[in-house]
Design an enzyme around this catalytic site. Structure first.
Site, mmCIF file in Angstrom:
data_model
loop_
_atom_site.group_PDB
_atom_site.id
_atom_site.type_symbol
_atom_site.label_atom_id
_atom_site.label_comp_id
_atom_site.label_asym_id
_atom_site.label_seq_id
_atom_site.Cartn_x
_atom_site.Cartn_y
_atom_site.Cartn_z
ATOM 1 N N SER A 21 37.043 36.693 71.530
ATOM 2 C CA SER A 21 36.555 37.714 71.871
ATOM 3 C C SER A 21 34.889 37.524 70.429
ATOM 4 O O SER A 21 35.943 36.752 69.478
ATOM 5 C CB SER A 21 37.233 38.882 71.041
ATOM 6 N N LYS A 45 33.603 40.477 73.823
ATOM 7 C CA LYS A 45 33.122 40.833 72.923
ATOM 8 C C LYS A 45 33.702 42.438 72.915
ATOM 9 O O LYS A 45 34.385 43.093 74.012
ATOM 10 C CB LYS A 45 31.542 41.130 73.037
ATOM 11 N N ILE A 71 29.090 40.816 62.294
ATOM 12 C CA ILE A 71 27.835 40.985 63.028
ATOM 13 C C ILE A 71 27.915 42.671 62.925
ATOM 14 O O ILE A 71 27.046 43.027 63.659
ATOM 15 C CB ILE A 71 28.407 40.239 64.493
ATOM 16 N N LEU A 73 30.358 44.506 64.630
ATOM 17 C CA LEU A 73 30.618 45.136 66.111
ATOM 18 C C LEU A 73 29.816 45.288 67.347
ATOM 19 O O LEU A 73 29.980 46.686 67.844
ATOM 20 C CB LEU A 73 32.000 45.544 66.042
ATOM 21 N N CYS A 130 39.640 46.606 62.361
ATOM 22 C CA CYS A 130 38.783 47.531 62.347
ATOM 23 C C CYS A 130 38.915 48.525 61.182
ATOM 24 O O CYS A 130 40.189 49.293 60.919
ATOM 25 C CB CYS A 130 38.030 48.426 64.154
ATOM 26 N N THR A 193 39.430 36.814 62.089
ATOM 27 C CA THR A 193 38.722 35.928 60.936
ATOM 28 C C THR A 193 39.115 36.667 59.448
ATOM 29 O O THR A 193 39.840 37.700 59.582
ATOM 30 C CB THR A 193 37.452 36.118 60.718
ATOM 31 N N GLY A 217 36.070 29.331 62.194
ATOM 32 C CA GLY A 217 35.681 27.583 62.144
ATOM 33 C C GLY A 217 37.076 26.602 61.996
ATOM 34 O O GLY A 217 37.836 27.647 60.711
#
Lengths: 305, 268
Positions: A21, A45, A71, A73, A130, A193, A217
């Site tokens: 996502s 997403k 970003i 969301l 979130c 992340t 990454g």
């Protein structure tokens, strides 16, 4: 011919390679690069009840072997996903999972209810990283009780296969993994992340507008493989592993550590065909090593006792 | 859109950290518009992400080009550009493109005025060729930089433009000061009615030029730059705030909604 198919509880995949996502748009953006039907699946997403504009720039920063993002969301909202995106994916022979988030439990439930029964949707993945506005902004995924509550509420809201995407920003991921399992999750995705930060020492300012962001990454791969192994030994439900996967050898680390399937994330930005290439590389590995099915490898890590 | 594995034909050191790299491309790439861009990756795992580079030239832009090539003008600034500058003939490149929208030609009755800040001159050689091929007169250019060494391809621009007005912050070439000084004088003389501004350079320069364009009501297209991870619209890292058609401010992606945006849309 090797068998790449896997099952994560009720979720059946023709191969164990999905896209993560936030790194694959709504799938359609990758149509110029390869046949989406070559993948096991894609994860949309993150979807919220209403569209979100996201955070102001600067939103990304490259760090050693990885990148930070904030970003915020940004997404089209669940209604536009259902009317404009999902119908265009229906003809591909792969699983479409919707990633869902909210700022309150009620928002998660609202999105899950709208997605429930949508034609062509194979499952739901909850993004629990979130902030929970009703609990002082602590992320749902950092608090086992809030995590259990939102998982149970979404479980009631949908009959679709339900995955919970765990946050790595916890002291012991096994606690949140068990909380999600006990609350009715069919499978777990891990990891989201890691919270990180980069500083411009000339300007003496944070590089990112929102100061901190999520690190992804290859830099996070060893951390994510470790958490996959820990979680595999702590829960009974199947796992989907991710964190810095760029090729089949990376994916195999997660599979050997206990993941039944994997998601390719940041690598999609660098090499758009990454995930499709990985399917072929994985098939080659299995053939070369004499395995009939990728399922033989799941959690097969040999550890000296 | 192609993801090419190609190789360096030459990597010209233009001095003061500026380079012009040339690499092989298939015919379809020759259709690229000026200010469209490539995401270029160098061999090895560091840096992780490719970098965006504006197309500078294609077949016939520069007199000594080989056919079937593209050129990119860049300045060594960070890790990615430093690695690029170290590549010699035959080195492998990973090139994704064409990306983004590109410059359109000016409307009838208007002439292009190019405004470049330093390495922001990168998209203009191809644009100048496009103008010539479409039968437009050679454009004028205002070219500014910090110092005289930061004006790459200056002699090429002097040969290819009707006139190049120079400004440098330190006064080492042309007028001391900013590109907005000669631009404001031109616009005050009433030339705005016959001009279309095409602008590329650092954000503060873009903002200052956009303000002048708005004050004198001159069409103005900005070629933007932003950090980006993918270049094709999925990472959402490169957004800028713009005024939507409904008047509301929203974020648009420099990579696919730009990099060229009309100045009046920017909500800086």
């Amino acid at each position: 011919m090797v068998d790449l198919s896997v099952e994560l509880g009720p979720l059946k995949l023709k191969n164990p390679v999905l896209t993560a996502s936030g790194t694959f748009g709504y799938g359609l953006e990758f149509e110029p690069f390869f046949d989406l039907g070559s993948l096991g699946g894609i994860v949309s997403k993150g979807l919220s009840p209403r569209p979100r504009h996201g955070n102001p720039p600067q939103r990304i920063a490259e760090t050693p072997a990885g990148m930070l993002n904030t970003i915020g969301l940004q997404n089209v909202g669940v209604d536009a996903f259902l009317s404009e995106k999902l119908p265009k994916l229906e003809h591909y022979d792969m699983a479409v999972l919707a990633n869902v988030f909210g700022e309150t439990e009620a928002e998660y439930v609202e999105v899950c209810k709208k997605l429930d029964g949508a034609p062509g949707l194979a499952g739901i993945e909850l993004n629990v990283s979130c902030p929970n506005v009703e609990c002082g902004g602590i992320a749902f995924g950092n608090d086992p009780r809030a995590l259990a509550s939102v998982t149970a509420a979404c479980r009631k809201a949908t009959g679709l296969p339900l995955l919970v995407k765990l946050s790595p920003n916890v002291t012991d991921i096994r606690e949140t993994a068990r909380a999600a399992e006990d609350a009715g999750a069919d499978a777990l995705s891990l990891v989201n992340t890691f919270v990180g930060m980069a500083i411009d020492v000339e300007a003496r300012r944070p590089v990112l507008n929102r100061v901190s962001g999520g690190l992804s990454g290859p830099a996070i791969r060893p951390l994510a493989v470790h958490m996959t192994w820990q979680t595999y030994n702590a829960v009974k439900i199947p796992l989907m592993g991710m964190g810095g996967i760029t090729c089949a050898r990376d994916a195999l680390e997660f599979i050997l550590a206990g993941a039944s399937a994997v998601q390719v994330g940041t690598s999609n930005f660098v090499t758009p065909t990454s995930a499709a290439d990985l399917v072929n590389e994985l098939r080659d590995y299995l053939e070369q090593h004499g395995f009939e099915s990728v399922r033989e490898l799941v959690g097969s890590l040999q550890v000296e006792s | 859109m192609l993801d090419l594995t190609t190789s360096v034909i030459r990597n010209l050191d233009l001095g003061h950290g500026n380079y012009l790299i040339e690499f092989g491309v298939p015919d379809s790439i020759q259709q690229m518009k000026p200010a469209q861009f490539f995401m270029i990756g160098t061999p090895g795992s560091e840096p992780l992400l490719r970098r965006p580079y504006s197309v500078c030239g294609l077949n016939g832009t520069f007199p000594d080009n080989q056919r079937g090539t593209a050129q990119v003008l860049y300045k060594v600034y960070g890790k990615g550009t430093r690695l690029l500058s170290g590549l010699g003939k035959g080195a492998e490149l990973q090139v994704l493109g064409p990306l983004g929208n590109g410059f359109d030609l000016p409307d009838t009755g208007r002439r292009a005025l190019l405004v470049a800040g330093g390495i922001g001159s990168a998209p203009f050689p191809l644009f100048i060729r496009h103008l010539a091929e479409a039968g437009h007169p050679a454009p004028r250019m205002i070219y500014g930089a910090r110092s005289q060494g930061d004006l790459p391809l200056l002699s090429w621009f002097r040969d290819s433009c009707e006139e190049v007005l120079l400004t440098t912050d330190d006064g080492s070439a042309g007028e001391a000061g900013r590109v907005t000084q000669p631009l404001e004088r031109l616009l005050e003389q009433g030339e705005g009615e016959r001009l279309h501004l095409y602008v590329c350079g650092p954000d503060p320069m873009l903002k200052a030029v956009a303000r002048l364009a708005s004050r004198f009501d001159v069409p103005c297209d900005l070629a933007l730059e932003a950090p980006m991870a993918c270049g094709f619209g999925v990472c959402l890292g490169c957004v800028v705030p713009v005024h939507g058609d409904d008047g509301e401010v929203r974020f648009e992606r420099v990579c696919v909604d730009g990099p060229v945006m009309p100045a009046q849309r920017m909500a800086w």
